[in-house]
Scaffold this active site. Structure first.
Site, short mmCIF file in Angstrom:
data_model
loop_
_atom_site.label_atom_id
_atom_site.label_comp_id
_atom_site.label_asym_id
_atom_site.label_seq_id
_atom_site.Cartn_x
_atom_site.Cartn_y
_atom_site.Cartn_z
N ARG A 96 16.03 -38.23 -0.50
CA ARG A 96 16.76 -39.45 -0.15
C ARG A 96 17.18 -40.05 -1.48
NH1 ARG A 96 16.32 -45.13 -1.58
NH2 ARG A 96 17.04 -46.37 0.16
N ASP A 113 18.69 -42.84 -3.79
CA ASP A 113 18.80 -44.29 -3.76
C ASP A 113 20.20 -44.76 -4.14
OD1 ASP A 113 17.49 -46.99 -3.74
OD2 ASP A 113 18.04 -46.94 -5.85
N VAL A 171 23.52 -44.62 -3.78
CA VAL A 171 24.49 -43.75 -4.47
C VAL A 171 25.83 -44.45 -4.70
CG1 VAL A 171 23.43 -41.61 -3.66
CG2 VAL A 171 25.27 -42.65 -2.32
N HIS A 172 26.06 -45.59 -4.02
CA HIS A 172 27.28 -46.34 -4.30
C HIS A 172 27.29 -46.89 -5.72
CE1 HIS A 172 24.23 -48.88 -2.30
NE2 HIS A 172 24.52 -49.73 -3.27
N GLU A 227 21.27 -43.23 0.49
CA GLU A 227 21.40 -44.65 0.82
C GLU A 227 22.77 -45.06 0.32
OE1 GLU A 227 19.35 -49.00 -0.04
OE2 GLU A 227 19.31 -47.45 -1.59
N ASP A 287 22.47 -49.31 7.27
CA ASP A 287 21.95 -50.68 7.26
C ASP A 287 22.60 -51.53 8.34
OD1 ASP A 287 20.15 -50.25 5.26
OD2 ASP A 287 21.26 -51.31 3.69
N HIS A 336 20.73 -51.83 11.50
CA HIS A 336 19.58 -52.72 11.28
C HIS A 336 20.01 -54.19 11.34
CE1 HIS A 336 17.30 -55.30 8.48
NE2 HIS A 336 16.24 -54.70 8.97
N HIS A 337 21.09 -54.52 10.62
CA HIS A 337 21.52 -55.92 10.56
C HIS A 337 21.92 -56.44 11.95
CE1 HIS A 337 21.18 -55.12 6.44
NE2 HIS A 337 22.45 -55.06 6.07
N ASN A 362 12.38 -57.33 0.47
CA ASN A 362 13.31 -58.23 -0.18
C ASN A 362 13.33 -59.63 0.45
OD1 ASN A 362 14.05 -56.50 -2.21
ND2 ASN A 362 15.76 -55.62 -1.09
#
Length: 611
Positions: free
Chosen positions: A264, A266, A268-269, A303, A328, A331-332, A401
């Protein structure tokens, strides 16, 4: 570029079958490079090769010996490709023979990605021991739960003994306080014997701030771009070839020498690369070569904070070929539907309408204007199968977070926790749990570090307080440097023997069992899906099909009983009622119901029917 060898690691100190050490380091900034043996202070001179590489062959250094590289006779630094550190990121490296471990997992066949049920964990807080051996002791538990892939947060050597893992500075070295490289090899082998795949979280978008000596060796960083963590890693500027090889070899090492099943990657953007062949695409090409060589299957998961299918489209379509990405946005939308306040990045999400869109389209924003970003965002993911998207109701980021690191168990009712779990596990995507959610763990998962640089530690402490300045009416942000903050984040395994935790664990087991047993849930065909949301009643219905099997899911996110119509044409049989007494509720649901009939759905509950 030094010739990349798919079948063996070339960088660092590596041992031949005859016991000789082959040493290779990329140090184009140095005029002289020596390997310094820590105990004897003996120096081994390296010979300069083209493109900034330095090399030597010697029988002087043995596995277990401590060493460092001496640059220009004055800078003593750990090996950038160190496999093991004695104690810290500042001290000497330890020579380690990757091939010494006796693998006995030849019968292991990595599962189809579509079958993955992921469980994210942090080695240091998953068990009291905080080690790879501690994880081994919990494999029977994970099997009982029904997960078949663990995702381990980063293990690259970081300062001190407490860290999420995203401050690593030696990507090849396995954190010493977790047990080091051999303990990780043992854990992977034990997982494979238990039928569990291992996904390792790796960080290729930045380096941590303490003990980052790569810049002394070569042009690892570029001022061409900035990231939230400082100068970007150099994937496309002058001297980038050595940097690209460094990270490609790292990927191959985890797969080839540690038998890791998937990585996975982290954020990558935050990888900046305008090369004709993007670094992710090159990694995929090399992994394909490795798989052809070994016959084993490996996956690359990213990600990604960009709704951009170029990352996950196949190489044949000029994509980067990544196998899957975290979503994400699911999730949001789920969190807002469950009552999360719409501030920060949650402000873009309306709740149940967007949750329905994510079930249907994966991306919520796939060409619409995003108020939070102040721009049109995303692209449609029409031809990407469900197995390319990973969804969750919580993960390390979304919990950690928060200022107080509260898990879902502290934010919503027991009934809503069950509903959110069901919402994830009935999706046409790969589900991921975050350690402890399956039994409603009450400890928070807080942000913690153990930087040994006191000025840096104080800066992190102040930065964390400033980040949550607006929330100080709710209390102080916990001190990230304090050992107490770390200990407070450890799982409380004794909770499993008590209710409601034991009931929640049984509920998760049942959900996962249904996910595996019902073809309409197990097969991730996004085309065979119908979803309807009702904003007024806060209900969502999902119809999933596979061949002759159909699953109807009714979800009620409101605090009142709501009526939903069952789909026509079938006689539906109930297989789950989250509000039933066996799951700590008080409501009943019809065991069978005709198509087109009205179904009463209890508050904050999920009902699953099959035909």
């Amino acid at each position: 570029m030094n010739q990349l060898n798919i079948t063996k690691r070339s960088l660092g100190v590596n041992f031949t079958s005859g016991g000789q050490a082959e040493i290779l380091v990329w140090a184009p900034k140095a005029k002289q490079v020596e390997l310094l043996l820590t105990d004897s202070q003996q120096k081994i001179s390296l010979e300069e090769q083209e493109f900034g590489y330095w090399t030597a062959k010697t029988a002087t250094i043995k596995p277990g010996d401590k060493y460092s590289f001496l640059l220009d006779g004055e800078k003593e630094r750990p090996d950038p490709a160190s496999l093991q550190q004695e104690e810290t990121v500042h001290g000497p490296s330890i020579a380690f023979d990757l091939k010494a471990f006796k693998w006995d997992d030849q019968d292991w066949n990595n599962q189809d990605l579509e079958d993955y049920i992921l469980y994210e964990l942090h080695t240091g807080t998953f068990t009291e021991e905080g080690t790879f051996a501690g994880i081994e002791q919990k494999l029977d538990y994970l099997k009982e739960l029904g997960v078949n892939a663990i995702e381990i947060m980063p293990v690259a050597q970081f300062p001190g003994g407490r860290n999420w893992g995203y401050d690593g500075v030696l990507p090849y070295a396995t954190q010493n306080t977790y047990g080091g490289p051999e303990a990780l090899q043992r854990l992977v082998q034990a997982c494979h014997k238990a039928g569990i795949a291992v996904v390792l979280d790796v960080v290729y978008n930045h380096m941590g701030p303490e003990g980052n000596y790569l810049g002394d060796f070569g042009h690892y960083f570029t001022e061409k771009y900035n990231t939230p963590w400082g100068n970007a890693l150099n994937f496309d500027d002058a001297w980038c070839d050595g940097v690209r090889q460094y990270f490609i070899e790292n990927v191959l090492m985890w797969f080839r020498d540690f038998h890791i099943d998937a990585l996975r990657m982290d954020a990558v953007h935050a990888i900046k690369d305008f090369s004709p062949v993007h670094i992710l695409r090159e990694i995929k090409l090399r992994v394909d070569e490795l798989m052809k060589e070994t016959g084993r299957r490996h996956y690359l998961i990213v990600e990604l904070d960009l709704n951009d299918t170029r990352f996950i489209n196949p190489l044949s379509e000029q994509g980067f070929g990544m196998d899957a990405q975290w979503i994400d946005e699911f999730h949001h939308a789920l969190r807002v539907t469950a009552g999360e306040e719409r501030n920060g990045y949650y402000s873009d999400f309306t709740g149940i309408t967007h949750l329905a869109k994510s079930y249907q389209d994966a991306y919520v924003y796939d060409g619409q204007f995003s108020p939070h970003r102040q721009k049109t965002f995303g692209i449609k993911a029409e031809s990407n199968p469900g197995k390319q998207f990973i969804v969750f109701s919580q993960n390390h980021d979304q919990v950690g977070n928060r200022m107080l690191g509260e898990r879902t168990s502290q934010l919503v009712s027991f009934d809503m926790q069950k509903l959110m779990a069901g919402a994830v596990l009935v999706s046409p995507y790969l589900p991921m749990l975050f350690m402890g959610e399956e039994y409603a763990e009450t400890h928070p998962f807080l942000y913690f570090v153990s930087h040994t640089d006191t000025e840096l530690a104080e800066a992190v402490r102040k930065g964390r307080k400033a980040e949550f300045a607006a929330f100080h009416a709710e209390g102080e942000a916990p001190d990230p440097v304090s050992e107490e903050t770390f200990n407070e984040s450890k799982l409380q395994w004794q909770l499993l023997t008590k209710d409601p935790h034991a009931t929640m664990f049984s509920f998760y087991k049942k959900l996962i069992q249904l996910r595996k047993e019902l073809p309409a849930l197990h097969r991730l065909n996004r085309k065979l899906l119908q979803v309807e949301a009702d904003e007024a009643s806060q209900t969502l219905s999902l119809l999933r099909s596979y061949e002759n099997q159909h699953v109807f899911v009714a979800m009620n996110f409101s605090q009142q009983e709501q009526d939903l119509k069952t789909p026509n044409g079938y006689k539906w049989k109930n297989v789950l009622n989250s509000a039933a007494p066996e799951w700590g509720g008080t409501a009943t649901a019809p065991a069978e119901i005709e198509g087109g009939a009205t179904l009463s759905v209890p508050p904050e509950s999920i009902l699953i029917y099959t035909y």
